[in-house]
Design an enzyme around this catalytic site. Structure first.
Site, short mmCIF file in Angstrom:
data_model
loop_
_atom_site.label_atom_id
_atom_site.label_comp_id
_atom_site.label_asym_id
_atom_site.label_seq_id
_atom_site.Cartn_x
_atom_site.Cartn_y
_atom_site.Cartn_z
N ASP A 167 -7.76 -2.70 -141.98
CA ASP A 167 -8.75 -2.21 -142.94
C ASP A 167 -9.93 -3.18 -143.03
O ASP A 167 -11.09 -2.77 -143.10
CB ASP A 167 -8.11 -2.05 -144.32
CG ASP A 167 -6.82 -1.26 -144.24
OD1 ASP A 167 -6.88 -0.07 -143.93
OD2 ASP A 167 -5.73 -1.84 -144.46
N HIS A 195 -2.26 -0.58 -148.37
CA HIS A 195 -2.80 -0.02 -147.12
C HIS A 195 -2.67 1.50 -147.23
O HIS A 195 -1.75 2.10 -146.69
CB HIS A 195 -2.03 -0.58 -145.92
CG HIS A 195 -2.42 0.07 -144.62
ND1 HIS A 195 -3.70 0.03 -144.12
CD2 HIS A 195 -1.69 0.78 -143.72
CE1 HIS A 195 -3.75 0.69 -142.98
NE2 HIS A 195 -2.54 1.16 -142.71
P1 NAD Z 1 5.56 5.22 -132.35
O1 NAD Z 1 6.34 6.42 -132.78
O2 NAD Z 1 4.72 5.30 -131.12
O3 NAD Z 1 6.56 4.01 -132.14
C1 NAD Z 1 7.49 3.63 -133.10
C2 NAD Z 1 8.63 2.98 -132.38
O4 NAD Z 1 9.50 2.45 -133.35
C3 NAD Z 1 9.42 3.96 -131.51
O5 NAD Z 1 9.54 3.44 -130.19
C4 NAD Z 1 10.77 4.04 -132.21
O6 NAD Z 1 11.85 4.21 -131.30
C5 NAD Z 1 10.81 2.67 -132.90
N1 NAD Z 1 11.73 2.62 -134.04
C6 NAD Z 1 11.99 3.57 -134.95
N2 NAD Z 1 12.92 3.13 -135.81
C7 NAD Z 1 13.21 1.86 -135.45
C8 NAD Z 1 14.12 0.89 -135.94
N3 NAD Z 1 14.90 1.14 -136.99
N4 NAD Z 1 14.18 -0.29 -135.32
C9 NAD Z 1 13.40 -0.54 -134.24
N5 NAD Z 1 12.53 0.34 -133.70
C10 NAD Z 1 12.46 1.54 -134.32
O7 NAD Z 1 4.69 4.74 -133.59
P2 NAD Z 1 3.47 3.70 -133.57
O8 NAD Z 1 2.22 4.45 -133.39
O9 NAD Z 1 3.78 2.55 -132.68
O10 NAD Z 1 3.50 3.22 -135.11
C11 NAD Z 1 4.56 2.44 -135.59
C12 NAD Z 1 4.41 2.26 -137.10
O11 NAD Z 1 3.26 1.46 -137.37
C13 NAD Z 1 4.21 3.57 -137.86
O12 NAD Z 1 4.91 3.52 -139.09
C14 NAD Z 1 2.72 3.58 -138.11
O13 NAD Z 1 2.36 4.38 -139.21
C15 NAD Z 1 2.49 2.11 -138.37
N6 NAD Z 1 1.11 1.65 -138.25
C16 NAD Z 1 0.68 0.85 -139.24
C17 NAD Z 1 -0.61 0.34 -139.21
C18 NAD Z 1 -1.08 -0.55 -140.32
O14 NAD Z 1 -2.28 -0.89 -140.37
N7 NAD Z 1 -0.21 -1.00 -141.20
C19 NAD Z 1 -1.44 0.66 -138.13
C20 NAD Z 1 -0.95 1.49 -137.13
C21 NAD Z 1 0.35 1.97 -137.20
C1 LMR Z 2 -3.88 3.23 -139.74
O1 LMR Z 2 -4.44 2.84 -140.75
O2 LMR Z 2 -4.49 3.55 -138.71
C2 LMR Z 2 -2.38 3.29 -139.71
O3 LMR Z 2 -1.85 2.93 -140.95
C3 LMR Z 2 -1.83 4.58 -139.23
C4 LMR Z 2 -2.03 5.69 -140.26
O4 LMR Z 2 -1.05 6.39 -140.54
O5 LMR Z 2 -3.13 5.84 -140.76
#
Ligand code: NAD
Ligand code: LMR
Length: 338
Positions: A167, A195
């Site tokens: 952010d 967030h």
């Molecule tokens: P994705 O679905 O591509 O990958 C998630 C991975 O996590 C998968 O490979 C899955 O098998 C694995 N997983 C699920 N449960 C698990 C567990 N208990 N232990 C270990 N691995 C596990 O998703 P992504 O795009 O990589 O996003 C991952 C997370 O990050 C999501 O919750 C997304 O919303 C979050 N995210 C947060 C931010 C932020 O700014 N905070 C930014 C982007 C993504």
């Molecule tokens: C983001 O801010 O891009 C991540 O938290 C993914 C989402 O769900 O928005």
């Protein structure tokens, strides 16, 4: 005469990444192995944690890591066993969790994702290194971090962070574009609270080229309106455009966050990180709350002296209220350190 030997190589640091076969994980692990996270002289062992179903995909990631022949990559452990995954870990990057789909709020993921973080907190407490620091990325990141932290009373509360840097980066980039300056001229940009869409990107204390951002932009209505809502909803906009949530920018924000914890904060700037609230700025204690943070590379503190007018105070109240509601919703998942 004895030849002068080269300095003793540094011992590898163990870095755990959960969800390493996912999108964010895939964008992150190569940057860690290349030295972006811990610096160009620090070897690392990557401990990659996945669920059983994703282990075949994770094997492919391991093959690619090997095929890069990174000089700093001393080893890779791929596992679905949390105890193995966090063994000796100094940096635990908790990414693994479901991402939201279009039309969802991040808090809609609490039911599916919250239960992941208690066991991970307990495994970190039991197996990680004494100096472990944890950064939660999986959404809703603040409350997932609270769940993990509360289940690991042995690990000091100041070692737990969740991501608001994405952010902050978004807000800085937007102000830089609007003002026609390089992004590094936008400083002291704090993200307060969750967030989520209630976060407050604090334009009022930000500076552009050393001057107040409000003065440089000269358009308070744009700052309170379009700027604030664009930052608050940028994640959803990326999902709409890409059909998947942010990955490369999220991984980059993870790298930036760890660097901002490890390295002293530049003069006149702050790092945006969600950390445990000790009541600073009237924020309820114990929430994992986005604050402006200052570090000296060893310990951190919430930056003092940020001034809030009525608009800002209302934003802080709303985002704290949302986090309190999330905390109440997961009360059954909270451990003894809640
Ligand atoms: P994705 O679905 O591509 O990958 C998630 C991975 O996590 C998968 O490979 C899955 O098998 C694995 N997983 C699920 N449960 C698990 C567990 N208990 N232990 C270990 N691995 C596990 O998703 P992504 O795009 O990589 O996003 C991952 C997370 O990050 C999501 O919750 C997304 O919303 C979050 N995210 C947060 C931010 C932020 O700014 N905070 C930014 C982007 C993504
Ligand atoms: C983001 O801010 O891009 C991540 O938290 C993914 C989402 O769900 O928005």
């Amino acid at each position: 005469m004895e030849p002068t030997g080269s300095p003793t190589p540094a011992r590898p640091v163990q870095v755990t990444v959960t969800g390493a076969a996912g999108q964010v994980g895939y964008a992150l692990v190569f940057r860690i192995a290349a030295g972006d996270l811990l610096g160009p002289d620090q070897p690392v062992v990557l401990r990659l944690v996945e669920i059983d179903q994703a282990m075949p995909a994770l094997e492919g990631v391991v093959m690619e890591l090997e095929d890069c022949a990174f000089p700093l990559l001393s080893g890779v452990v791929a596992t679905a066993d949390l105890d193995v995954g966090f063994e000796g870990s100094s940096w635990a990057l908790l990414v693994g969790a479901l991402p939201r789909r279009a039309g969802m709020e991040r808090s809609d993921l609490l039911g599916a994702n919250g239960a992941i973080f208690g066991p991970q907190g307990r495994a970190i407490a039991a197996h990680a290194a004494e100096d472990v620091r944890v950064l939660v990325v999986g959404n809703p990141a603040n409350t997932n971090c609270l769940i993990a932290r509360s289940n690991a009373p042995e690990v000091p509360a100041d070692r737990w962070f969740s991501l608001t840097r994405l952010d902050q980066n978004r807000a800085r980039a937007l102000l830089a574009k609007r003002s026609g300056v390089p992004v590094q001229e936008v400083t002291n940009l704090a993200i307060w609270g969750n967030h989520s869409t209630t976060q407050y990107p604090d334009f009022a204390n930000a500076r552009i080229g050393g001057r107040p951002a409000t003065e440089v932009v000269g358009d308070r209505a744009w700052l309170e309106g379009e700027f604030t809502s664009t930052v608050q909803t940028r994640g959803a906009a990326v999902i709409k455009a890409r059909g998947a949530s942010s990955a490369a920018s999220a991984a980059s924000a993870v790298v930036d966050s760890v660097r901002s914890i490890r390295l002293p904060t530049p003069e006149g700037d702050c790092a945006s990180l969600a950390v445990v609230s000790r009541g600073e700025y009237g924020v309820p204690q114990g929430l994992q709350f986005g604050f402006p943070v200052l570090t000296d590379g060893r310990s951190w503190r919430v930056a003092e002296g940020f001034v809030h007018d009525d608009f800002a105070r209302e934003r802080l109240r709303a985002t704290a209220e949302e986090l309190e509601a999330e905390r109440a919703a997961v009360k059954d998942l909270l451990g003894p350190a809640a």
